[in-house]
Design an enzyme around this catalytic site. Structure first.
Site, PDB file in Angstrom:
ATOM      1  N   PHE A 123      32.150  34.034  33.857  1.00  0.00           N
ATOM      2  CA  PHE A 123      33.317  34.782  34.328  1.00  0.00           C
ATOM      3  C   PHE A 123      32.908  35.494  35.610  1.00  0.00           C
ATOM      4  O   PHE A 123      32.178  36.483  35.584  1.00  0.00           O
ATOM      5  CB  PHE A 123      33.827  35.803  33.309  1.00  0.00           C
ATOM      6  CG  PHE A 123      35.088  36.466  33.786  1.00  0.00           C
ATOM      7  CD1 PHE A 123      36.320  35.865  33.619  1.00  0.00           C
ATOM      8  CD2 PHE A 123      35.043  37.685  34.445  1.00  0.00           C
ATOM      9  CE1 PHE A 123      37.488  36.460  34.080  1.00  0.00           C
ATOM     10  CE2 PHE A 123      36.192  38.288  34.917  1.00  0.00           C
ATOM     11  CZ  PHE A 123      37.420  37.671  34.737  1.00  0.00           C
ATOM     12  N   ASP A 178      25.128  37.467  39.941  1.00  0.00           N
ATOM     13  CA  ASP A 178      26.352  38.246  39.782  1.00  0.00           C
ATOM     14  C   ASP A 178      26.050  39.396  38.824  1.00  0.00           C
ATOM     15  O   ASP A 178      26.099  39.240  37.609  1.00  0.00           O
ATOM     16  CB  ASP A 178      27.470  37.355  39.246  1.00  0.00           C
ATOM     17  CG  ASP A 178      28.778  38.110  39.021  1.00  0.00           C
ATOM     18  OD1 ASP A 178      28.766  39.362  39.051  1.00  0.00           O
ATOM     19  OD2 ASP A 178      29.809  37.457  38.790  1.00  0.00           O
ATOM     20  N   LYS A 208      32.259  46.959  40.348  1.00  0.00           N
ATOM     21  CA  LYS A 208      32.532  47.840  39.218  1.00  0.00           C
ATOM     22  C   LYS A 208      31.871  49.204  39.358  1.00  0.00           C
ATOM     23  O   LYS A 208      32.408  50.085  40.007  1.00  0.00           O
ATOM     24  CB  LYS A 208      32.159  47.148  37.910  1.00  0.00           C
ATOM     25  CG  LYS A 208      33.060  45.955  37.600  1.00  0.00           C
ATOM     26  CD  LYS A 208      32.917  45.470  36.197  1.00  0.00           C
ATOM     27  CE  LYS A 208      33.731  44.206  35.934  1.00  0.00           C
ATOM     28  NZ  LYS A 208      35.177  44.358  36.094  1.00  0.00           N
TER      29      LYS A 208
END
Length: 408
Positions: free
Chosen positions: A141, A229, A258
């Site tokens: 994801f 990531d 984030k």
């Protein structure tokens, strides 16, 4: 109708149904706790998918944002501003890298990393135009843009969004032999491997020991970029600044987001070397809000917080406690238990619920009724990722509620 029901009804009537939130309407939050419009308090055990690593309303971050709000919030990249150089310099130093390309959201940063790898492949490695190949893992994801869902294996993220962007190879996550075979098949056209050091959306999947180090060796030997990531796994969540550190691995490129914005503003970045990010020329890539003064001010405070090591240590110590307690919930052979498996690292766990007890959504709703907020994924799994500011007492209280739900 209650205040909650009215708010949810209005949202359902006027917003696209691209999410299925739990039926709680948050009005305020502080630390690890949130309060809804009815005045009920909930322990946040999700932390905005790690965007709130430093807690709701972190005073240092709020003060940094307020101070910058009074000065200047946006210039666009048409002009320099006085927070940009410090942000790039200090983030590069935190990562042990040389250059930063700031964006806003995690998906934007992943898109930037993909474009960067391709451009590097053509400009530096000498790959023929249009043939660059990037290897990714299944169950990944990395975001929801058209290009990113093109290499997703999740039907919910992918179906009905084609035609898809070519140029990606997909291999099983954690399978080093499959990764080697894919790189060999791509040959000199391979420009990058893009991986989550821990797969969050897939259920907090931790790869086998030695996998990341093995990928690092494979990519280095073939002159291929290793892109990590770390949007969810980075910036303290796993007990280290970066999850790659658990295997002593330094990738060629970090993708961050984030927690970099401290739960205050969206901030993301691609961080790498001069050789990699130096391929860009003015006008080839950009973002109106990327690297804006407000974002830089908040992110600089995040970097300062991370430099102390306090939150990495908290994630390590409380994470050991969390996983120790969750491990006790897993049933052995012949035992009845509501938990089939637990995975994770630091203050981050995926808990597989026995389908006989209920779906992940049903367990999440039962926990919500008891004042604990988590979120399900892939049917039978719930994710636990509280803000790193959570106290041991509050963490234990949250785990007590999980035990109660599992006991029926």
């Amino acid at each position: 109708m209650t205040s909650t029901e009215r708010a949810i009804a209005a949202a359902e009537a006027h917003s696209a149904h691209n999410y299925h939130p739990l039926p709680v309407v948050v009005a305020s939050a502080e630390g690890a706790w949130m309060t809804d419009v009815e005045g009920k308090r909930y322990l946040d055990m999700l932390a905005g998918y790690s965007a709130l690593n430093f807690g709701h309303g972190n005073r240092r971050l709020i003060d940094a944002a307020k101070a910058q709000l009074e000065r200047v919030t946006l210039t666009s990249r048409a002009f320099h501003h006085d927070r940009f150089a410090a942000f790039c310099t200090e983030l590069a130093e935190l990562c042990g890298m040389e250059m930063v390309l700031p964006m806003n959201t995690g998906a934007e940063a992943v898109e930037t990393a993909v474009k960067t790898a391709r451009k590097w492949g053509y400009r530096v490695k000498g790959v023929p135009d249009g043939r660059a190949k990037i290897i990714v893992a299944d169950n990944n994801f990395h975001g929801r843009t058209t290009t990113i869902v093109s290499f997703s294996t999740d039907p919910e993220a992918r179906v009905d969004f084609g035609p898809y962007t070519p140029g990606f190879g997909i291999v099983p996550y954690g399978d080093l032999a499959a990764m080697e075979a894919a790189l060999d098949a791509a040959g000199d056209d391979a420009v990058a491997v893009l991986l989550e050091p821990i797969q969050g959306e897939a259920g907090v999947l931790v790869p086998p020991a030695g996998y990341l180090a093995g990928v690092r060796e494979l990519t280095r030997a073939r002159n291929v970029l290793f892109i990590a990531d770390e949007i969810q796994s980075g910036l303290g969540r796993t007990g280290r600044t970066f999850a790659c550190e658990h295997e002593g691995v330094v990738p060629d490129v970090y993708v961050l987001g984030k927690a970099l914005g401290g739960g205050v503003v969206p901030v993301s970045a691609v961080v790498s070397s001069h050789e990699v990010l130096g391929v860009y020329r003015p006008g080839e890539h950009g973002s109106t809000f990327g690297g804006n003064p407000l974002a830089c001010a908040v992110a600089l405070e995040v970097i300062a917080i991370l430099r102390t090591g306090e939150f990495q240590q908290r994630a390590t110590e409380l994470g050991e406690h969390l996983h120790g307690e969750l491990g006790l919930l897993v049933g052995g052979p012949g035992q009845r238990s509501g938990v089939r498996a637990v995975r994770g690292r630091g203050l981050w766990a995926g808990v597989d619920i026995d389908p006989a007890l209920g779906t992940g959504r049903q367990i999440s709703e039962k926990l919500m009724d008891r004042g604990v907020l988590v979120k399900d994924t892939h049917g039978s799994t719930i994710r636990i990722a509280p803000p790193l500011v959570i106290s041991k007492e509050d963490l234990d209280w949250g785990l007590d509620q999980l035990r109660a739900v599992l006991a029926g």
